[in-house]
Write an enzyme that holds these catalytic residues in place. Structure first.
Site, PDB file in Angstrom:
ATOM      1  N   ASP A   9       0.639  -1.163  -0.111  1.00  0.00           N
ATOM      2  CA  ASP A   9      -0.106  -0.106   0.127  1.00  0.00           C
ATOM      3  C   ASP A   9       0.946   1.330   0.137  1.00  0.00           C
ATOM      4  O   ASP A   9       1.735   1.281   0.749  1.00  0.00           O
ATOM      5  CB  ASP A   9      -1.056  -0.168   1.147  1.00  0.00           C
ATOM      6  CG  ASP A   9      -2.000   1.109   1.243  1.00  0.00           C
ATOM      7  OD1 ASP A   9      -3.087   0.876   1.093  1.00  0.00           O
ATOM      8  OD2 ASP A   9      -1.580   2.306   1.302  1.00  0.00           O
ATOM      9  N   ASP A 110      -4.017   2.536  -5.020  1.00  0.00           N
ATOM     10  CA  ASP A 110      -2.553   2.473  -4.342  1.00  0.00           C
ATOM     11  C   ASP A 110      -2.394   1.030  -3.467  1.00  0.00           C
ATOM     12  O   ASP A 110      -1.415   1.089  -3.077  1.00  0.00           O
ATOM     13  CB  ASP A 110      -2.503   3.551  -3.630  1.00  0.00           C
ATOM     14  CG  ASP A 110      -3.151   3.434  -2.209  1.00  0.00           C
ATOM     15  OD1 ASP A 110      -3.992   2.721  -1.608  1.00  0.00           O
ATOM     16  OD2 ASP A 110      -2.400   3.973  -1.195  1.00  0.00           O
ATOM     17  N   GLU A 111      -3.080   0.156  -3.796  1.00  0.00           N
ATOM     18  CA  GLU A 111      -2.517  -1.144  -3.003  1.00  0.00           C
ATOM     19  C   GLU A 111      -2.989  -2.475  -3.925  1.00  0.00           C
ATOM     20  O   GLU A 111      -3.913  -2.521  -4.766  1.00  0.00           O
ATOM     21  CB  GLU A 111      -3.442  -1.261  -1.560  1.00  0.00           C
ATOM     22  CG  GLU A 111      -4.826  -1.058  -1.833  1.00  0.00           C
ATOM     23  CD  GLU A 111      -5.355  -0.820  -0.325  1.00  0.00           C
ATOM     24  OE1 GLU A 111      -5.391  -1.752   0.627  1.00  0.00           O
ATOM     25  OE2 GLU A 111      -5.750   0.161  -0.044  1.00  0.00           O
TER      26      GLU A 111
HETATM   27  N1  DCP Z   1      -8.592   8.527  -0.808  1.00  0.00           N
HETATM   28  C1  DCP Z   1      -9.783   9.470  -1.121  1.00  0.00           C
HETATM   29  N2  DCP Z   1     -10.516   9.278  -0.024  1.00  0.00           N
HETATM   30  C2  DCP Z   1     -10.770   8.795   1.062  1.00  0.00           C
HETATM   31  C3  DCP Z   1      -9.665   7.912   1.305  1.00  0.00           C
HETATM   32  C4  DCP Z   1      -8.647   7.709   0.332  1.00  0.00           C
HETATM   33  O1  DCP Z   1      -9.561  10.075  -2.252  1.00  0.00           O
HETATM   34  N3  DCP Z   1     -11.713   8.940   2.176  1.00  0.00           N
HETATM   35  C5  DCP Z   1      -7.480   8.447  -2.022  1.00  0.00           C
HETATM   36  C6  DCP Z   1      -6.436   9.372  -1.283  1.00  0.00           C
HETATM   37  C7  DCP Z   1      -5.299   8.532  -1.011  1.00  0.00           C
HETATM   38  C8  DCP Z   1      -5.616   7.153  -2.037  1.00  0.00           C
HETATM   39  O2  DCP Z   1      -7.104   7.079  -1.970  1.00  0.00           O
HETATM   40  O3  DCP Z   1      -4.115   8.838  -1.082  1.00  0.00           O
HETATM   41  C9  DCP Z   1      -5.200   5.865  -1.166  1.00  0.00           C
HETATM   42  O4  DCP Z   1      -5.771   5.748   0.120  1.00  0.00           O
HETATM   43  P1  DCP Z   1      -5.329   5.161   1.504  1.00  0.00           P
HETATM   44  O5  DCP Z   1      -6.197   4.758   2.293  1.00  0.00           O
HETATM   45  O6  DCP Z   1      -4.286   4.001   0.901  1.00  0.00           O
HETATM   46  O7  DCP Z   1      -4.467   6.436   1.951  1.00  0.00           O
HETATM   47  P2  DCP Z   1      -3.208   6.980   1.845  1.00  0.00           P
HETATM   48  O8  DCP Z   1      -2.425   6.125   0.763  1.00  0.00           O
HETATM   49  O9  DCP Z   1      -3.489   8.361   1.408  1.00  0.00           O
HETATM   50  O10 DCP Z   1      -2.347   6.913   3.060  1.00  0.00           O
HETATM   51  P3  DCP Z   1      -1.824   5.857   3.956  1.00  0.00           P
HETATM   52  O11 DCP Z   1      -0.313   6.226   4.092  1.00  0.00           O
HETATM   53  O12 DCP Z   1      -2.423   5.717   5.233  1.00  0.00           O
HETATM   54  O13 DCP Z   1      -1.790   4.583   3.080  1.00  0.00           O
HETATM   55 MG    MG Z   2      -2.046   4.156   0.846  1.00  0.00          MG
HETATM   56 MG    MG Z   3      -4.702   2.180   0.193  1.00  0.00          MG
END
Ligand code: DCP
Ligand code: MG
Ligand code: MG
EC number: 2.7.7.7
Length: 362
Positions: A9, A110-111
């Protein structure tokens, strides 16, 4: 054979890409916002970097609230097309690290899960090495970090990847599974949402350990047979679901970036040929013929377009693939004046060719 699964991720994905694009953001709180038609005031936080998380900012929070938590934070609008392109490159790195094309499963932008049972020889030390290599490759090629979880199944791998974030790697061996899960709050169990979490809290079940020890008949009486059984098993880390590409199992494709954005036909067509050769050799190793050829282009504005050709019967020769890919590409070149950034070739509607000779066999 002991299964070994990786879940990868990306860390603060959208905000990490924005940081990479603008080095002056380094060290600042960066908040990526999805603005609504009410403009800047009505938006919600899509994600934010870890500096912003220290101030209490979180995904899905109103941007206005984020601003009040950290008035100095930098607020940027979501650039979805751009993030999707980075995602496609990351997914290529991950897919190429899996045991096979089929043992890869993207689950969000992203995962992804990858099965590495074979390449790790079911050894969790080897698996850690593979995980470290993936982290390095993502960092070298895309200049972002990711967190990796490794376990004997998808449930454990998924929970392990969020155990040490950002830039972490967590390996959970089968014998450590229960110790890993037991102390965690029950709502951290992958697959438990708010509704189930609240019901479990009402029943006095606080940790995953509590859930694992709970009477299964009571769980079934509250949640029904399927869900109740699942809860009991998941709490002990049991999960037999396979890693499986959800779409595109009927397709074989490859994408790549041009050296730089260009309309130079020699560069575009030589990359196209390279991709076609690769796709064809993979189709042949699967003994697959195909009935469709698709070309994808991503232009300098990050917009993606695709065009396909369909044959009346399955083919498996280079001329059918490369010839139609070239025709489609020529059409794209005529339709736009923008530069080309990435291109891809894909074959679909696969047919088994066992017993039949292809042109290559002669
Ligand atoms: N995303 C979004 N709205 C949300 C959650 C996520 O638009 N409520 C989008 C933005 C994130 C991406 O999806 O960058 C990936 O989600 P993740 O849950 O993997 O979160 P992040 O990658 O941003 O942070 P982490 O480091 O916790 O994985
Ligand atoms: Mg992420
Ligand atoms: Mg994710």
């Amino acid at each position: 054979m002991q299964r070994v699964i990786i879940h990868a991720d990306m860390d603060y994905f959208y905000a990490a890409i924005e940081e990479r694009e603008d080095p002056s953001l380094k060290g600042k709180a960066v908040v990526v916002c999805m603005y609504s038609n009410r403009g800047e005031e009505g938006g919600a936080v899509s994600t934010c970097n870890y500096v912003a998380r220290d101030a209490g900012i979180r995904s899905a929070m109103p941007c206005r609230q984020a601003k009040s938590l950290d008035p100095d934070a930098v607020f940027l609008p979501v650039r979805k097309h751009f993030y999707e392109e980075v995602s496609a490159s990351v997914m290529e790195i991950l897919r190429s690290s899996a045991d096979s094309e089929e043992s890869f499963e993207k689950i969000s932008i992203d995962e992804a899960f990858l099965e590495i049972t074979r390449s790790s020889e079911s050894d969790f030390d080897n698996a850690r090495e593979i995980g470290m290599r993936i982290k390095e490759e993502v960092k070298d090629r895309e200049r972002i970090t990711c967190s990796i979880g490794i376990g004997p199944n998808k449930l454990i791998a998924k929970m392990a990847s969020s155990f040490q974030k950002p830039d972490g790697i967590t390996v959970v061996r089968p014998e450590d599974m229960e110790d890993f899960l037991r102390p965690m709050p029950v709502n951290k169990l992958w697959g438990i949402g708010k509704v189930t979490g609240n019901k479990l809290a009402e029943m006095g079940i606080k940790t995953i350990g509590d859930l694992g020890e709970h009477d299964i008949m009571e769980l079934i009486s509250v949640f029904g047979k399927n869900r109740g059984t699942w809860l009991k098993q998941a709490a002990s880390g049991i999960d037999a679901t396979p890693v499986q590409e959800r779409t595109a199992s009927d397709q074989i494709g490859r994408m790549a970036s041009l050296m730089h954005d260009t309309r130079d036909e020699e560069m575009i067509f030589s990359l196209l040929e390279e991709l076609a050769v690769d796709v064809l050799s993979r189709a042949r190793s699967r003994k697959a013929g195909f009935r469709s050829v698709t070309v994808t282009v991503i232009l300098s504005d990050f917009k993606m377009s695709t065009k396909s050709r369909t044959f009346s019967h399955p083919v498996s020769d280079m001329e059918s693939l490369h010839g139609s890919a070239k025709e489609i590409m020529q059409q794209f070149l005529e339709e736009t004046t923008l530069n080309f950034r990435r291109i891809g070739v894909r074959v679909g509607s696969l047919h088994e060719m066992t017993g039949q000779k292809t042109l290559f066999d002669f």
